[in-house]
Design a protein around this motif. Structure first.
Motif, PDB file in Angstrom:
ATOM      1  N   MET A 148      73.930  65.591  24.802  1.00 39.81           N
ATOM      2  CA  MET A 148      73.239  66.863  24.991  1.00 39.81           C
ATOM      3  C   MET A 148      74.025  67.773  25.937  1.00 39.81           C
ATOM      4  O   MET A 148      74.206  68.969  25.675  1.00 39.81           O
ATOM      5  CB  MET A 148      71.831  66.608  25.535  1.00 39.81           C
ATOM      6  CG  MET A 148      71.024  67.875  25.800  1.00 39.81           C
ATOM      7  SD  MET A 148      70.664  68.805  24.295  1.00 39.81           S
ATOM      8  CE  MET A 148      69.366  67.773  23.591  1.00 39.81           C
ATOM      9  N   TRP A 149      74.500  67.189  27.033  1.00 37.51           N
ATOM     10  CA  TRP A 149      75.299  67.972  27.984  1.00 37.51           C
ATOM     11  C   TRP A 149      76.565  68.497  27.319  1.00 37.51           C
ATOM     12  O   TRP A 149      76.956  69.657  27.529  1.00 37.51           O
ATOM     13  CB  TRP A 149      75.659  67.098  29.189  1.00 37.51           C
ATOM     14  CG  TRP A 149      76.609  67.760  30.143  1.00 37.51           C
ATOM     15  CD1 TRP A 149      76.314  68.661  31.127  1.00 37.51           C
ATOM     16  CD2 TRP A 149      78.035  67.587  30.180  1.00 37.51           C
ATOM     17  NE1 TRP A 149      77.460  69.057  31.773  1.00 37.51           N
ATOM     18  CE2 TRP A 149      78.532  68.424  31.227  1.00 37.51           C
ATOM     19  CE3 TRP A 149      78.932  66.812  29.459  1.00 37.51           C
ATOM     20  CZ2 TRP A 149      79.881  68.486  31.535  1.00 37.51           C
ATOM     21  CZ3 TRP A 149      80.280  66.896  29.770  1.00 37.51           C
ATOM     22  CH2 TRP A 149      80.735  67.715  30.791  1.00 37.51           C
ATOM     23  N   LEU A 150      77.190  67.666  26.503  1.00 36.46           N
ATOM     24  CA  LEU A 150      78.437  68.056  25.840  1.00 36.46           C
ATOM     25  C   LEU A 150      78.200  69.190  24.840  1.00 36.46           C
ATOM     26  O   LEU A 150      78.963  70.164  24.797  1.00 36.46           O
ATOM     27  CB  LEU A 150      79.040  66.837  25.129  1.00 36.46           C
ATOM     28  CG  LEU A 150      80.467  66.967  24.595  1.00 36.46           C
ATOM     29  CD1 LEU A 150      81.435  67.176  25.739  1.00 36.46           C
ATOM     30  CD2 LEU A 150      80.835  65.740  23.788  1.00 36.46           C
ATOM     31  N   VAL A 151      77.138  69.071  24.055  1.00 39.00           N
ATOM     32  CA  VAL A 151      76.837  70.094  23.057  1.00 39.00           C
ATOM     33  C   VAL A 151      76.467  71.412  23.726  1.00 39.00           C
ATOM     34  O   VAL A 151      76.869  72.488  23.274  1.00 39.00           O
ATOM     35  CB  VAL A 151      75.707  69.609  22.124  1.00 39.00           C
ATOM     36  CG1 VAL A 151      75.209  70.750  21.240  1.00 39.00           C
ATOM     37  CG2 VAL A 151      76.194  68.453  21.253  1.00 39.00           C
ATOM     38  N   ILE A 152      75.710  71.349  24.823  1.00 38.81           N
ATOM     39  CA  ILE A 152      75.352  72.564  25.554  1.00 38.81           C
ATOM     40  C   ILE A 152      76.602  73.232  26.121  1.00 38.81           C
ATOM     41  O   ILE A 152      76.738  74.456  26.120  1.00 38.81           O
ATOM     42  CB  ILE A 152      74.345  72.239  26.677  1.00 38.81           C
ATOM     43  CG1 ILE A 152      72.990  71.849  26.072  1.00 38.81           C
ATOM     44  CG2 ILE A 152      74.179  73.428  27.622  1.00 38.81           C
ATOM     45  CD1 ILE A 152      71.983  71.376  27.095  1.00 38.81           C
ATOM     46  N   ARG A 153      77.538  72.420  26.609  1.00 43.28           N
ATOM     47  CA  ARG A 153      78.754  72.965  27.210  1.00 43.28           C
ATOM     48  C   ARG A 153      79.675  73.585  26.160  1.00 43.28           C
ATOM     49  O   ARG A 153      80.229  74.667  26.364  1.00 43.28           O
ATOM     50  CB  ARG A 153      79.499  71.870  27.970  1.00 43.28           C
ATOM     51  CG  ARG A 153      80.759  72.356  28.672  1.00 43.28           C
ATOM     52  CD  ARG A 153      81.315  71.288  29.589  1.00 43.28           C
ATOM     53  NE  ARG A 153      81.799  70.125  28.874  1.00 43.28           N
ATOM     54  CZ  ARG A 153      83.049  69.994  28.416  1.00 43.28           C
ATOM     55  NH1 ARG A 153      83.924  70.969  28.601  1.00 43.28           N
ATOM     56  NH2 ARG A 153      83.421  68.890  27.795  1.00 43.28           N
ATOM     57  N   ILE A 154      79.831  72.916  25.025  1.00 40.87           N
ATOM     58  CA  ILE A 154      80.768  73.385  23.999  1.00 40.87           C
ATOM     59  C   ILE A 154      80.130  74.426  23.086  1.00 40.87           C
ATOM     60  O   ILE A 154      80.788  75.360  22.640  1.00 40.87           O
ATOM     61  CB  ILE A 154      81.298  72.189  23.168  1.00 40.87           C
ATOM     62  CG1 ILE A 154      82.098  71.243  24.066  1.00 40.87           C
ATOM     63  CG2 ILE A 154      82.150  72.665  22.001  1.00 40.87           C
ATOM     64  CD1 ILE A 154      82.544  69.980  23.361  1.00 40.87           C
ATOM     65  N   ARG A 155      78.838  74.264  22.782  1.00 41.87           N
ATOM     66  CA  ARG A 155      78.127  75.114  21.824  1.00 41.87           C
ATOM     67  C   ARG A 155      78.890  75.193  20.496  1.00 41.87           C
ATOM     68  O   ARG A 155      79.303  76.273  20.047  1.00 41.87           O
ATOM     69  CB  ARG A 155      77.921  76.527  22.386  1.00 41.87           C
ATOM     70  CG  ARG A 155      77.044  76.601  23.626  1.00 41.87           C
ATOM     71  CD  ARG A 155      75.604  76.194  23.308  1.00 41.87           C
ATOM     72  NE  ARG A 155      74.766  76.191  24.492  1.00 41.87           N
ATOM     73  CZ  ARG A 155      74.032  77.229  24.897  1.00 41.87           C
ATOM     74  NH1 ARG A 155      74.055  78.352  24.196  1.00 41.87           N
ATOM     75  NH2 ARG A 155      73.299  77.140  25.984  1.00 41.87           N
ATOM     76  N   PRO A 156      79.102  74.038  19.834  1.00 44.56           N
ATOM     77  CA  PRO A 156      79.875  74.051  18.589  1.00 44.56           C
ATOM     78  C   PRO A 156      79.149  74.825  17.499  1.00 44.56           C
ATOM     79  O   PRO A 156      77.923  74.805  17.409  1.00 44.56           O
ATOM     80  CB  PRO A 156      79.990  72.564  18.236  1.00 44.56           C
ATOM     81  CG  PRO A 156      78.784  71.938  18.863  1.00 44.56           C
ATOM     82  CD  PRO A 156      78.565  72.694  20.140  1.00 44.56           C
ATOM     83  N   GLN A 157      79.916  75.492  16.662  1.00 50.48           N
ATOM     84  CA  GLN A 157      79.354  76.189  15.509  1.00 50.48           C
ATOM     85  C   GLN A 157      79.452  75.339  14.249  1.00 50.48           C
ATOM     86  O   GLN A 157      78.708  75.568  13.292  1.00 50.48           O
ATOM     87  CB  GLN A 157      80.085  77.519  15.322  1.00 50.48           C
ATOM     88  CG  GLN A 157      79.861  78.485  16.481  1.00 50.48           C
ATOM     89  CD  GLN A 157      80.860  79.620  16.487  1.00 50.48           C
ATOM     90  OE1 GLN A 157      82.019  79.433  16.857  1.00 50.48           O
ATOM     91  NE2 GLN A 157      80.432  80.803  16.075  1.00 50.48           N
ATOM     92  N   VAL A 158      80.377  74.381  14.256  1.00 54.77           N
ATOM     93  CA  VAL A 158      80.546  73.461  13.133  1.00 54.77           C
ATOM     94  C   VAL A 158      80.767  72.063  13.691  1.00 54.77           C
ATOM     95  O   VAL A 158      81.495  71.890  14.680  1.00 54.77           O
ATOM     96  CB  VAL A 158      81.752  73.859  12.243  1.00 54.77           C
ATOM     97  CG1 VAL A 158      81.885  72.900  11.066  1.00 54.77           C
ATOM     98  CG2 VAL A 158      81.610  75.287  11.745  1.00 54.77           C
ATOM     99  N   ILE A 159      80.134  71.068  13.070  1.00 55.51           N
ATOM    100  CA  ILE A 159      80.322  69.666  13.461  1.00 55.51           C
ATOM    101  C   ILE A 159      80.714  68.871  12.226  1.00 55.51           C
ATOM    102  O   ILE A 159      80.035  68.947  11.190  1.00 55.51           O
ATOM    103  CB  ILE A 159      79.047  69.071  14.086  1.00 55.51           C
ATOM    104  CG1 ILE A 159      78.678  69.814  15.380  1.00 55.51           C
ATOM    105  CG2 ILE A 159      79.228  67.578  14.380  1.00 55.51           C
ATOM    106  CD1 ILE A 159      77.383  69.332  16.008  1.00 55.51           C
ATOM    107  N   PHE A 160      81.805  68.118  12.334  1.00 58.42           N
ATOM    108  CA  PHE A 160      82.243  67.225  11.262  1.00 58.42           C
ATOM    109  C   PHE A 160      82.087  65.779  11.731  1.00 58.42           C
ATOM    110  O   PHE A 160      82.574  65.420  12.814  1.00 58.42           O
ATOM    111  CB  PHE A 160      83.713  67.476  10.890  1.00 58.42           C
ATOM    112  CG  PHE A 160      83.956  68.776  10.190  1.00 58.42           C
ATOM    113  CD1 PHE A 160      83.644  68.935   8.844  1.00 58.42           C
ATOM    114  CD2 PHE A 160      84.493  69.858  10.868  1.00 58.42           C
ATOM    115  CE1 PHE A 160      83.866  70.137   8.198  1.00 58.42           C
ATOM    116  CE2 PHE A 160      84.721  71.068  10.239  1.00 58.42           C
ATOM    117  CZ  PHE A 160      84.405  71.214   8.891  1.00 58.42           C
ATOM    118  N   CYS A 161      81.446  64.945  10.938  1.00 58.01           N
ATOM    119  CA  CYS A 161      81.318  63.521  11.287  1.00 58.01           C
ATOM    120  C   CYS A 161      81.245  62.688  10.009  1.00 58.01           C
ATOM    121  O   CYS A 161      80.906  63.201   8.937  1.00 58.01           O
ATOM    122  CB  CYS A 161      80.094  63.269  12.171  1.00 58.01           C
ATOM    123  SG  CYS A 161      78.565  63.977  11.543  1.00 58.01           S
TER     124      CYS A 161
END
Length: 227
Positions: free
Chosen positions: A139-152
């Protein structure tokens, strides 16, 4: 004292309204997932690329080579804290782009490690605490980066990241398009990460590499063999 008494009924009225708004927003996000974006395409999209270990990383790096580098930038590669090889492979790839004349590739590539939800062979009881820790870190990482696209593509590391991104969408704090590509090793059934993302409808686009999987999970897209 009177102000405290007056505030209580107001809070009682406000709480149902807040819950109703969050519920409406939650179902809107579920409905909106997977639909074409009405917004104009951005010149660069912050891209979060989740790397697993071994075959997961090999598959994901094969997918990364097909991306338009000027469109998906900056790129954030994420791997588990105990995975010492995946980020090295990503770094080697990004360095090869520099050598071949890539523009500003050094600035566009970032490498991050995250706590793993569950190690191989770890008991499910002890994994409760590690999963909670991994989710908070994600959660902290996503809030910090605010990605627009995620690949997994299936490692357990991707689940808390995708859930965190979905929660931000539900709260109206950001919007990430999640692209999930199931590993080619999954021929007859989905991985646990894939099954959870499919059942919870978290992924915007869910792809499989075997036609029998698409028949079993009709909301999935058959992408063909990517390896």
């Amino acid at each position: 004292m009177q102000m405290g008494v007056d505030a209580l009924p107001a809070a009682c009225y406000a709480l149902p309204v807040l819950v109703s708004l969050l519920t409406i927003r939650f179902f809107y996000v579920l409905w909106r997932n997977g639909q074409p974006s009405s917004r104009p395409r951005a010149a660069g999209l912050r891209c979060l690329i989740v790397l697993g270990s071994g075959g997961h990383t090999a598959e994901m790096m094969n997918i990364v080579t097909t991306l338009q580098k000027d469109r998906f930038t900056p790129r954030y590669y994420v791997a588990a804290l105990t995975d010492n090889m995946s980020l090295q492979k990503a770094q080697v790839y990004e360095e090869s782009l520099i050598e071949s004349g890539g523009n500003k590739t050094v600035e566009n590539a970032h490498f991050v490690q995250i706590y793993r939800s569950r190690e191989v062979g770890q008991s499910y009881i002890t994994s409760i605490a590690t999963t909670l820790l991994a989710t908070l870190h994600a959660m902290w990482l996503v809030i910090r980066i605010r990605p627009q696209v995620i690949f997994c593509n299936g490692p357990g590391t991707c689940f808390p990241l995708c859930v965190s991104a979905f929660l931000l969408k539900a709260l109206g704090l950001g919007w990430s398009c999640i692209f999930y590509i199931e590993s080619i090793a999954r021929v007859k059934k989905l991985s646990l990460s894939g099954l959870l993302l499919y059942k919870l409808r978290i992924a915007d686009q869910f792809s499989v590499q075997w036609p029998q999987l698409q028949q079993k999970y009709p909301r999935a897209c058959y992408a063909g063999r990517l390896m």
